[in-house]
Design an enzyme around this catalytic site. Structure first.
Site, mmCIF file in Angstrom:
data_model
loop_
_atom_site.group_PDB
_atom_site.id
_atom_site.type_symbol
_atom_site.label_atom_id
_atom_site.label_comp_id
_atom_site.label_asym_id
_atom_site.label_seq_id
_atom_site.Cartn_x
_atom_site.Cartn_y
_atom_site.Cartn_z
ATOM 1 N N ASP A 1 14.928 4.831 6.239
ATOM 2 C CA ASP A 1 15.368 5.270 7.552
ATOM 3 C C ASP A 1 15.321 4.087 8.507
ATOM 4 O O ASP A 1 14.441 3.221 8.412
ATOM 5 C CB ASP A 1 14.449 6.397 8.048
ATOM 6 N N SER A 2 16.267 4.030 9.432
ATOM 7 C CA SER A 2 16.366 2.879 10.329
ATOM 8 C C SER A 2 15.115 2.679 11.179
ATOM 9 O O SER A 2 14.851 1.577 11.655
ATOM 10 C CB SER A 2 17.589 3.023 11.236
ATOM 11 N N GLN A 3 14.313 3.741 11.341
ATOM 12 C CA GLN A 3 13.104 3.632 12.165
ATOM 13 C C GLN A 3 12.015 2.794 11.497
ATOM 14 O O GLN A 3 11.083 2.351 12.178
ATOM 15 C CB GLN A 3 12.559 5.027 12.479
ATOM 16 N N GLY B 1 0.142 2.811 3.557
ATOM 17 C CA GLY B 1 1.516 2.747 3.068
ATOM 18 C C GLY B 1 1.905 1.330 2.699
ATOM 19 O O GLY B 1 2.530 1.090 1.655
ATOM 20 N N GLY C 1 -1.239 4.791 9.839
ATOM 21 C CA GLY C 1 -1.817 3.854 10.792
ATOM 22 C C GLY C 1 -3.024 3.100 10.275
ATOM 23 O O GLY C 1 -3.678 2.381 11.031
ATOM 24 N N GLN C 2 -3.335 3.253 8.979
ATOM 25 C CA GLN C 2 -4.490 2.583 8.386
ATOM 26 C C GLN C 2 -4.085 1.493 7.393
ATOM 27 O O GLN C 2 -4.931 0.926 6.710
ATOM 28 C CB GLN C 2 -5.388 3.609 7.681
ATOM 29 N N GLY C 3 -2.773 1.244 7.290
ATOM 30 C CA GLY C 3 -2.292 0.229 6.354
ATOM 31 C C GLY C 3 -2.167 0.715 4.928
ATOM 32 O O GLY C 3 -1.906 -0.091 4.026
ATOM 33 N N TYR D 1 9.528 -2.600 6.427
ATOM 34 C CA TYR D 1 9.914 -3.205 5.154
ATOM 35 C C TYR D 1 10.236 -4.691 5.297
ATOM 36 O O TYR D 1 10.014 -5.468 4.359
ATOM 37 C CB TYR D 1 11.080 -2.435 4.537
ATOM 38 N N VAL E 1 8.867 6.951 -0.291
ATOM 39 C CA VAL E 1 7.600 6.391 0.187
ATOM 40 C C VAL E 1 7.091 7.291 1.310
ATOM 41 O O VAL E 1 7.750 7.441 2.338
ATOM 42 C CB VAL E 1 7.782 4.948 0.707
#
Length: 204
Positions: free
Chosen positions: A177-179, A153, A149-151, A184, A141
């Site tokens: 990734d943990s970040q 994803g 920053g625009q939604g 999610y 992804v």
């Protein structure tokens, strides 16, 4: 399901899953499996998510598509932009070909001074592998940093999940990734239902 794992180079990852759960102990009716002759190739969805008009009259559309070919050179350039390690193009092509579903976001720019001449570029992608019956795993992804920053994803993953559910695939997992764990979680992925853990195998 969402579990922390650590790769050999020390990077932390998570395993997450999205479940469609039957409530009140209801019984699910299992239909006989379709034969090869009965199965039809799903028709890709394509529609405009966002349309913006610039002061000079140029129109930019962000288009979501749940099928179609992805140019591996464009994908590699997008991976470079987000800082992902390069992978062999031949393997990227095989991964895309063997994916059950590939969702993309494209920016299409149309200038009023050059009618019929469009500028199209890949700005986002996510893909899923599947057993075509019960399970699917979402991979890769990514969204162009200049469009983050625009939604977009969030919308892309939501649309991907919707397509999988429409195809009656209810157990959806991913590695993250943990970040981006909270990203999610907000999409409905849950940590460790009933203590289930994902595991990695590494050569010793």
């Amino acid at each position: 399901m969402l579990s922390h794992f650590y790769s050999l180079n020390g990077e932390s990852f998570c395993f997450a899953s999205f479940h469609r759960i039957l409530k009140n102990n209801t019984t699910q009716v299992i239909e006989p499996p379709a034969t090869l002759e009965e199965e039809e190739e799903p028709v890709p969805e394509e529609f405009v998510l966002v349309e913006k008009t610039q002061p000079d009259g140029e129109v930019e559309q962000i288009i979501f598509c749940s099928g179609g070919d992805v140019d591996v050179y464009e994908l590699q350039a997008l991976c470079d932009k987000v800082g992902w390690p390069r992978r062999p193009l031949s393997k990227l092509a095989v991964a895309l070909k063997n994916s059950y579903l590939v969702a993309t976001l494209h920016s299409v720019r149309k200038s009023p001074s050059s009618e019929g001449n469009e500028q199209k570029k890949l700005i986002g992608m996510a893909r899923a592998t599947s057993d075509h019956a019960f399970n699917a795993t979402i991979w890769d992804v990514l969204v162009d940093p200049s469009y983050q920053g625009q939604g977009l994803g969030k919308t892309m993953v939501e649309k991907l999940i919707r397509v999988l559910l429409q195809r009656d695939i209810g157990n959806i997992t991913l590695f993250a990734d943990s970040q981006v764990v909270e990203f999610y979680r907000n999409l409905g992925f849950e940590p460790d239902p009933e203590g289930i853990k994902g595991m990695f195998w590494y050569p010793r």
